[in-house]
Motif scaffolding. Structure first.
Motif, PDB file in Angstrom:
ATOM      1  N   GLY A 268       0.794  -1.222   0.000  1.00  0.00           N
ATOM      2  CA  GLY A 268       0.000   0.000   0.000  1.00  0.00           C
ATOM      3  C   GLY A 268       0.825   1.269   0.000  1.00  0.00           C
ATOM      4  N   ASP A 269       2.156   1.142   0.100  1.00  0.00           N
ATOM      5  CA  ASP A 269       3.044   2.307   0.132  1.00  0.00           C
ATOM      6  C   ASP A 269       3.823   2.495  -1.166  1.00  0.00           C
ATOM      7  OD1 ASP A 269       2.325   2.400   2.829  1.00  0.00           O
ATOM      8  OD2 ASP A 269       4.103   1.296   3.470  1.00  0.00           O
ATOM      9  N   VAL A 271       3.348   3.546  -4.132  1.00  0.00           N
ATOM     10  CA  VAL A 271       3.230   4.790  -4.887  1.00  0.00           C
ATOM     11  C   VAL A 271       3.545   5.941  -3.945  1.00  0.00           C
ATOM     12  CG1 VAL A 271       1.643   6.340  -6.086  1.00  0.00           C
ATOM     13  CG2 VAL A 271       1.565   3.883  -6.537  1.00  0.00           C
ATOM     14  N   LEU A 274       1.285   7.867  -0.977  1.00  0.00           N
ATOM     15  CA  LEU A 274       0.147   7.070  -0.519  1.00  0.00           C
ATOM     16  C   LEU A 274       0.559   6.170   0.643  1.00  0.00           C
ATOM     17  CD1 LEU A 274      -1.675   5.872  -3.765  1.00  0.00           C
ATOM     18  CD2 LEU A 274      -2.325   7.723  -2.236  1.00  0.00           C
ATOM     19  N   VAL A 276      -1.744   3.345   2.120  1.00  0.00           N
ATOM     20  CA  VAL A 276      -3.071   2.725   2.033  1.00  0.00           C
ATOM     21  C   VAL A 276      -3.087   1.423   2.817  1.00  0.00           C
ATOM     22  CG1 VAL A 276      -4.831   1.852   0.468  1.00  0.00           C
ATOM     23  CG2 VAL A 276      -3.378   3.742  -0.253  1.00  0.00           C
ATOM     24  N   TRP A 439      -9.164   4.894  -1.694  1.00  0.00           N
ATOM     25  CA  TRP A 439      -8.212   3.901  -2.189  1.00  0.00           C
ATOM     26  C   TRP A 439      -8.074   2.698  -1.277  1.00  0.00           C
ATOM     27  CZ3 TRP A 439      -8.325   5.478  -6.715  1.00  0.00           C
ATOM     28  CH2 TRP A 439      -8.069   6.779  -7.105  1.00  0.00           C
ATOM     29  N   VAL A 444      -3.459   0.365  -5.445  1.00  0.00           N
ATOM     30  CA  VAL A 444      -2.113   0.923  -5.558  1.00  0.00           C
ATOM     31  C   VAL A 444      -1.392   0.449  -6.823  1.00  0.00           C
ATOM     32  CG1 VAL A 444       0.165   1.056  -4.454  1.00  0.00           C
ATOM     33  CG2 VAL A 444      -1.916   1.368  -3.090  1.00  0.00           C
ATOM     34  N   ASP A 448      -0.128   2.779  -9.972  1.00  0.00           N
ATOM     35  CA  ASP A 448       1.250   2.703 -10.462  1.00  0.00           C
ATOM     36  C   ASP A 448       1.283   2.398 -11.955  1.00  0.00           C
ATOM     37  OD1 ASP A 448       4.205   2.528  -9.510  1.00  0.00           O
ATOM     38  OD2 ASP A 448       3.939   0.763 -10.777  1.00  0.00           O
ATOM     39  N   ARG A 526       9.044   7.503  -7.598  1.00  0.00           N
ATOM     40  CA  ARG A 526       8.359   6.335  -8.134  1.00  0.00           C
ATOM     41  C   ARG A 526       9.248   5.559  -9.092  1.00  0.00           C
ATOM     42  NH1 ARG A 526       6.645   4.443 -13.448  1.00  0.00           N
ATOM     43  NH2 ARG A 526       5.112   2.817 -13.016  1.00  0.00           N
TER      44      ARG A 526
END
Length: 740
Positions: A268-269, A271, A274, A276, A439, A444, A448, A526
């Motif tokens: 969840g990290d 991106v 974010l 999530v 989200w 995620v 991406d 990213r």
């Protein structure tokens, strides 16, 4: 591992043992003296570099970075510097520790071997059957810098223990703290072979609960950083775990081994920006995790590449020209054929439309007063019209309507919040939701993916570059101010906190005008790529998750950790080959761990009965020990459940170690099994196991996870009938102080 274990070899007298203990204490004290001297030397180099003594500014900056890194390496060895000794058959011996130390006055002879060095391998793999030319393995028990005791294991003789040794059993029986500990002193042969495995591709480590697969993977990272530092440290290592609690649990292992260039994330990290944690229902997660969602995303982006329903009039000079469907269709065809991402292809679309409009306007305006031979006049007119068109708000608005600049969020949010748009893109209606931007973890990898489908917005990149330059100038001003203060210092041994700021946050990357450390830069970028990636609880990752991670590691160097029997995600792996073969065919190897170091035999017997029901072909790991405490169950009424939970919590509060209550959603004070994956506790209370089983198709795997978190004590509270697999529990009517 098998050998004759004793406090000291053979029949050495108490007096002989005390003499050896004094000798070992003296030797280890000498190692700490060397460590302190090395620290002082590094501090001197660091101070000299800060003051600008000797060399060019770039050389001094390099020295600051090197000294700071060396200081961190030496700091981790302050406790447990030396934890063992190996004696050969010829009478020679070597000491094993967290780092390597050398005698500079004697041709740099090693006085302490780093646990990762090839010469240390025998400490972990020598057994009675294969002693590796070793006579004895000695393990020290330390408190701070003091050796308080030692245990010897005599090798090369028949007999001995069946599993483990005194040091190992002491470690696995010790009460659990707030986080995972390193195992450099107690690595077992099965684990060591995996840690040192020379394989450049993907290594899959599978093992049941408590087999140490996570800690083995982390020690493998430390080993790779030791043996391949030049290749790996500039880009760092990514560790992906199932949830933030798990990452917090394992977060201290690598720093304790001297390795800090490691990024910890959940899926969840992945991106930047974010964090999530929310999850989709199983069916939505399955659909989003499948590679089939790629077609939905591509179609969703294409929906924004529109044709005008009516021609759009644009005033140019004295003429009015129109963007009609035919012009837009030609421009769209050329833009799509360019192969560029959506936002970058906008320039192609705009170029075609601009060409058509300016040619039409030029022809109309120039007709009658420009001759065919007046090329200069035609070019001047065309140039004026191009400039006018670029500044025309109506034209810009038309481009934004027909080919808008998009972000992943502006595509995915409206897609999920509009059933009509979702259907048009070929998506399943089950993915629709009221708030499209609420989200989930499954979103995620889609966000991406959209980064690649959309490409960059140049205006955003330019704004980010301007901001970066402002930050770099600010850092440079701080540095100039600091250096002026340092030049006036009288005490050369005095270091201020801002000196460390210079070394770690300013000087390191001034050439690149980037003052952030590796972890900060990697998590914000990213497009950052890692030299190695560790994926824990990998059986939960979807096809789309793997697609993201393969982007992050072009070299395809992975350590993959998991247990297919514990899979709970509907989008997760049913086989390792299904996930890995599309990316690394023939480049992944499989290793398994078979010994359970966490779960005592009494508890594993119960868990194994459940495993046999939902995964009959899976062999449970063999527990290395028994704890002497029988796991129990207790049936309570509806009104008595909260009080029974409180009773457990109060009883455990008086004991050393950690405890947890695991239960289905809605049970006060309980956490779901999914949040305890990878964690361990001294005592576990599982509440309502029948409800956990009924929560979904992977309910049995959830219950299996819950039952195997305990290292000492397991209890079960149930209101309905106890599931058949748990009938081996000892039924009690009340919670005893020490249930047996």
């Amino acid at each position: 591992m098998q050998g004759q274990i004793s406090r000291c070899e053979g029949h050495v007298s108490i007096q002989g043992y005390e003499e050896e203990l004094r000798s070992e204490r003296s030797y280890v004290a000498g190692l700490y003296t060397r460590l302190d001297a090395e620290r002082a030397r590094v501090k001197g180099q660091y101070t000299a570099a800060l003051r600008g003594t000797g060399g060019t500014p770039m050389e001094r900056d390099d020295q600051v970075r090197a000294s700071a890194k060396e200081a961190r390496r030496l700091a981790v060895a302050d406790n447990g510097l030396c934890f063992g000794r190996l004696d050969t058959l010829s009478g020679e011996h070597s000491y094993i520790g967290r780092i390597g130390l050398f005698d500079e006055d004697n041709d740099y002879e090693p006085v302490l071997l780093d646990w990762r060095a090839p010469a240390s391998r025998a400490f972990y793999v020598a057994t009675a059957v294969t002693p590796e030319n070793m006579r004895r393995r000695r393990q020290f028990h330390t408190r701070g810098r003091q050796v308080v005791d030692f245990t010897d294991e005599v090798l090369g003789r028949p007999g001995g223990g069946e599993q483990g040794d005194a040091a190992l059993l002491a470690a696995v029986n010790a009460p659990r703290g707030d986080g995972m500990r390193d195992i450099v002193a107690t690595i077992q042969a099965e684990q060591d072979a995996i840690i040192r495995l020379d394989h450049p591709g993907v290594l899959v480590i599978e093992g049941g609960p408590g087999t140490g697969k996570t800690v083995v993977a982390l020690h493998r990272v430390a080993y790779l950083l030791y043996t391949q530092r030049e290749r790996m440290e500039r880009h760092g290592v990514l560790v992906v775990g199932p949830n933030p609690a798990f990452l917090n649990h394992i977060g201290r292992v690598l720093p304790s081994l001297g390795e800090s260039d490691v990024v910890f994330m959940t899926t969840g990290d992945l991106v930047p920006g974010l964090r999530v944690t929310a999850e989709d229902p199983p069916e939505a997660a399955r659909l989003k995790g499948s590679l089939k969602i790629l077609d939905v995303l591509a179609t969703a982006v294409a929906q924004y590449q529109r044709l005008p329903e009516q021609p759009v009039p644009i005033g140019l000079g004295t003429a009015t020209v129109r963007i009609d469907a035919e012009t837009a269709a030609w421009a769209r065809e050329e833009a799509r054929a360019s192969g560029l991402p959506h936002n970058e292809a906008r320039a192609v679309f705009a170029e075609i439309v601009t060409y058509v409009l300016t040619e039409r306007a030029t022809s109309r305006i120039g007709r009658g007063w420009l001759t065919r031979s007046d090329r200069e006049g035609w070019e001047q007119l065309r140039s004026e019209l191009l400039k006018e068109l670029a500044d025309d708000d109506t034209f810009t608005a038309a481009l934004d309507e027909l080919w808008p600049v998009l972000t992943p969020e502006t595509v995915l949010g409206p897609l999920f919040s509009s059933p009509e748009r979702l259907r048009a893109a070929g998506g399943d209606p089950v993915l629709a939701r009221t708030d499209g931007t609420a989200w989930t973890v499954s979103d995620v990898p889609l966000l991406d993916e959209l980064v690649d489908l959309l490409g960059r917005d140049k205006s955003v990149d330019q704004a980010a570059e301007r901001e970066r330059q402002v930050q770099a100038k600010y850092a440079a001003d701080v540095l100039d101010s600091m250096m002026g203060r340092q030049d006036s210092m009288d005490d050369e041994d005095h270091l201020y906190a801002t000196d460390l700021l210079y070394a770690e946050d300013l000087a390191e990357r001034f050439v690149e005008q980037d003052t952030r450390d590796l972890v900060e830069r990697a998590t914000a970028d990213r497009d950052w790529t890692y030299r190695h990636v560790v994926v824990d609880e990998a059986q939960e990752l979807s096809e789309m998750d793997w697609r993201v991670l393969m982007r992050r590691c072009p070299g395809r160097s992975f350590t993959v950790v998991g247990d297919l029997a514990q899979r709970r995600s509907a989008a997760g792996a049913t086989s390792w080959g299904a996930m890995l073969d599309p990316y690394v065919p023939g480049r992944w190897v499989y290793r398994s761990l078979s010994v359970n170091y966490r779960t005592p035999a009494e508890i594993m017997t119960i868990a194994a009965a459940l495993l046999a029901e939902f995964a009959p072909g899976v062999q449970p790991p063999e527990s290395v020990r028994a704890c002497g405490v029988q796991p129990w169950s207790r049936r309570v009424g509806d009104d008595d459940l909260p009080a029974a939970i409180d009773e457990f919590v109060l009883a455990e509060a008086d004991r050393e170690g950690t405890s947890v209550v695991i239960g289905p959603h809605g049970v006060p004070g309980a956490v779901p099994a999914s949040e305890t994956k990878g964690l361990e506790f001294d005592a576990v209370l599982v509440v309502e196991p029948e409800q956990i089983l009924a929560e979904g198709p992977r309910g049995a795997a959830e219950l299996y996870v819950a039952l195997t978190r305990a290292t000492q004590r397991l209890g079960v509270l149930h209101r309905g009938p106890l599931p058949q697999a748990l009938t081996g529990l000892t039924e009690v009517s009340a919670l005893a102080a020490d249930p047996v």
